[in-house]
Design a protein around this motif. Structure first.
Motif, mmCIF file in Angstrom:
data_model
loop_
_atom_site.group_PDB
_atom_site.id
_atom_site.type_symbol
_atom_site.label_atom_id
_atom_site.label_comp_id
_atom_site.label_asym_id
_atom_site.label_seq_id
_atom_site.Cartn_x
_atom_site.Cartn_y
_atom_site.Cartn_z
ATOM 1 N N GLN A 1 15.536 10.079 -37.157
ATOM 2 C CA GLN A 1 17.590 10.035 -37.099
ATOM 3 C C GLN A 1 18.298 8.948 -37.512
ATOM 4 O OE1 GLN A 1 17.443 10.691 -32.782
ATOM 5 N NE2 GLN A 1 15.070 9.513 -33.336
ATOM 6 N N ILE B 1 24.502 7.871 -39.104
ATOM 7 C CA ILE B 1 25.507 8.314 -38.617
ATOM 8 C C ILE B 1 26.678 7.823 -39.146
ATOM 9 C CG2 ILE B 1 26.701 9.798 -37.073
ATOM 10 C CD1 ILE B 1 24.261 11.236 -37.245
ATOM 11 N N ALA C 1 16.774 15.386 -37.872
ATOM 12 C CA ALA C 1 17.852 15.861 -36.666
ATOM 13 C C ALA C 1 18.704 14.866 -36.470
ATOM 14 C CB ALA C 1 17.305 16.343 -35.526
ATOM 15 N N ASN C 2 20.160 15.046 -36.324
ATOM 16 C CA ASN C 2 21.018 13.795 -35.390
ATOM 17 C C ASN C 2 20.880 12.757 -36.838
ATOM 18 O OD1 ASN C 2 22.163 15.405 -33.525
ATOM 19 N ND2 ASN C 2 19.720 14.294 -33.005
ATOM 20 N N GLU D 1 21.888 11.348 -41.823
ATOM 21 C CA GLU D 1 22.830 11.170 -42.163
ATOM 22 C C GLU D 1 22.593 10.273 -43.401
ATOM 23 O OE1 GLU D 1 27.569 10.892 -41.170
ATOM 24 O OE2 GLU D 1 27.042 12.354 -40.155
ATOM 25 N N LYS E 1 17.549 19.661 -39.300
ATOM 26 C CA LYS E 1 18.040 20.479 -38.726
ATOM 27 C C LYS E 1 20.058 20.652 -38.273
ATOM 28 C CE LYS E 1 14.319 21.037 -36.173
ATOM 29 N NZ LYS E 1 13.954 23.033 -36.037
ATOM 30 N N SER E 2 20.859 21.667 -37.565
ATOM 31 C CA SER E 2 22.340 21.651 -38.408
ATOM 32 C C SER E 2 22.848 19.618 -38.044
ATOM 33 C CB SER E 2 22.490 22.483 -37.732
ATOM 34 O OG SER E 2 22.090 22.234 -36.142
ATOM 35 N N SER E 3 21.845 19.089 -37.143
ATOM 36 C CA SER E 3 22.792 17.692 -36.817
ATOM 37 C C SER E 3 22.585 16.994 -38.216
ATOM 38 C CB SER E 3 22.147 17.533 -35.420
ATOM 39 O OG SER E 3 20.676 16.716 -35.764
ATOM 40 N N ALA E 4 21.650 17.318 -39.087
ATOM 41 C CA ALA E 4 21.690 16.557 -40.296
ATOM 42 C C ALA E 4 22.600 16.898 -41.478
ATOM 43 C CB ALA E 4 19.605 16.392 -40.584
ATOM 44 N N LYS E 5 22.794 16.178 -41.918
ATOM 45 C CA LYS E 5 23.646 16.177 -43.498
ATOM 46 C C LYS E 5 23.008 15.161 -44.084
ATOM 47 C CE LYS E 5 28.118 14.383 -41.549
ATOM 48 N NZ LYS E 5 29.475 14.900 -41.380
ATOM 49 N N GLU F 1 19.255 23.641 -42.196
ATOM 50 C CA GLU F 1 19.636 24.001 -41.741
ATOM 51 C C GLU F 1 21.012 23.398 -41.691
ATOM 52 O OE1 GLU F 1 18.258 24.066 -37.865
ATOM 53 O OE2 GLU F 1 17.615 25.968 -37.906
ATOM 54 N N GLY F 2 21.231 21.967 -42.173
ATOM 55 C CA GLY F 2 22.174 20.878 -41.792
ATOM 56 C C GLY F 2 22.995 21.318 -43.228
#
Length: 427
Positions: free
Chosen positions: A79, A82, A106-107, A109, A135-139, A174-175
């Protein structure tokens, strides 16, 4: 002149900021055998396992690198970083081979994670679920040169129940804006699952061998699936398995509603079964590209080789402005099932006709339905008995066209055979 002077000063300031950022980038080291989290984390006083870095919330900054040494690094939950513009890199130190049970991002970037061995079997466990979960909170996550497996051994002696309950999912994304490359995934339920929110995914140069459901599921817009090798479908129930499967949903999750658009599936190599001694002979067979619940809009399916014993080599149900070009779709020479694969475009099952599609320059035994096909040209529909005239060595799974002067598929077939041989040595 004043404007030019001002621009020069701004440019100089930007360069200085970049230089300062790069100058303060730090290398950290993790050694789960000799390290300690009370250490400074440098080369001579390393931290312990990678999962402990995140448990203890060590401050790692954009541009930093974490080098991993031999040993078991637990279940890292990555994590942070961000809104950063630079990546943090996690990579093995030279000649080191770090391992983890699973990894979750997750969480987070802009993390680039390289060269991990991922398997619950490392701690004598067999688990379902995601071995690598983004997870969707990661990119902006990059996974490169991983080795992922439920087990490193062949599953010849496993029961159907063991296959269904001991194999996990290789990677689930998901990210958004994530890349999976140069990764080997073996003995899993699903190889790579790209969920709907994972827009702009880039899945390239991966090997997936031994899967009980789908090799890849691609459910996101603006994504690319290129130069992947997918083989070894374990048919253990009446589910129709696919090398690649997609379907659309609306915002409420209704299957077949909405659309998936701007997807590239290019230069992938698919074999339903390569090993004549493979267990779990196919019951229902493995489809090649199975897009059964559209709409699918602006897809390019180009330059793939698909070898299988099921009807749907490439099939779209509900296609708009899709191109199926330059593919080779042939029957598996092992002849496990009697079917011969085809290329086909159908109308959507419920919501209307396909339109403005192209099927061109393909080699296949049959082109089936041609709903909404506006361009149909230069396709070769060749019966199995005549394959030898056109393919370099079909019986040895090299379905390269004789007329193709580029490298053949021989090296990819040999790579798959080496994986199979390695697994059998471990039984």
């Amino acid at each position: 002149m004043k404007i030019n002077t001002m621009l020069k000063k701004v440019s100089l300031l930007i360069c200085c900021c970049i230089s300062i950022s790069q100058a303060y980038a730090t290398n950290y080291y993790c050694d789960p055998i000799k390290g300690n989290m009370r250490n400074k984390g440098n080369q001579s006083a390393p931290w312990s396992s990678l999962d402990s870095v995140f448990i203890t919330k060590k401050a790692v900054l954009p541009g930093d690198t974490i080098f991993l040494r031999n040993g078991y690094h637990g279940f890292p939950k990555v994590q942070g970083n961000i809104n950063a513009q630079e990546y943090i890199v996690i990579v093995p130190e030279k000649n080191q081979h770090p391992t983890v049970k699973k990894i979750e991002i997750a969480n987070a970037e802009r993390w680039k994670i390289i060269g991990l061995k991922v398997s619950p079997e490392l701690i004598k466990s067999y688990e379902k679920g995601d071995f690598v979960g983004i997870k969707s909170s990661a990119k902006f996550i990059e996974i490169d040169r991983f080795i992922i497996s439920s087990t490193d051994s062949a599953v010849n002696n496993w029961s159907v129940n063991e296959i269904q309950n001991k194999l996990g999912i290789g990677i689930r994304i998901e990210g958004s804006d994530c890349t999976i490359s140069n990764t080997q995934i073996t003995q899993v339920q699903f190889g790579i699952v790209v969920s709907k929110p994972a827009v702009r995914s880039n899945i390239n140069h991966n090997i997936i061998y031994g899967f009980a459901n789908d090799g890849i599921r691609g459910l996101s817009n603006n994504s690319r699936f290129e130069y992947n090798t997918i083989s070894g479908s374990y048919s253990v129930d009446d589910n129709h398995d696919d090398a690649f499967q997609s379907w659309s949903t609306d915002d409420a999750g209704k299957v077949g509603a909405g659309k998936i658009e701007n997807v590239v599936f290019s230069h992938n190599f698919v074999i339903s079964q390569l090993d004549p001694a493979q267990p779990f002979k196919q019951i229902t067979g493995m489809q090649g590209v199975g897009n059964f619940d559209g709409f699918f809009e602006n897809w390019l399916v180009d330059g793939n080789v698909i070898i299988t014993d099921m009807w749907h080599g490439i099939a779209f149900y509900g296609a708009i402005n899709c191109k199926i070009i330059n593919n080779v779709i042939v029957k598996n020479p092992l002849n496990i099932l009697p079917q011969t694969p085809w290329i086909a475009i159908y109308n959507h099952k419920k919501l209307g006709p396909s339109s403005e599609n192209e099927i061109s320059n393909n080699f296949t035994s049959t082109i089936g339905e041609k709903k909404g096909v506006a361009i149909l040209k230069n396709n070769s529909e060749i019966p199995v008995a005549e394959y030898a005239k056109y393919l370099k060595n079909w019986k040895a799974f090299d379905a390269t066209l004789i007329s193709n002067k580029s490298d053949s598929l021989f090296k990819k077939v040999e790579t798959l055979k080496a994986i199979i041989k390695s697994q059998k040595r471990r039984i």
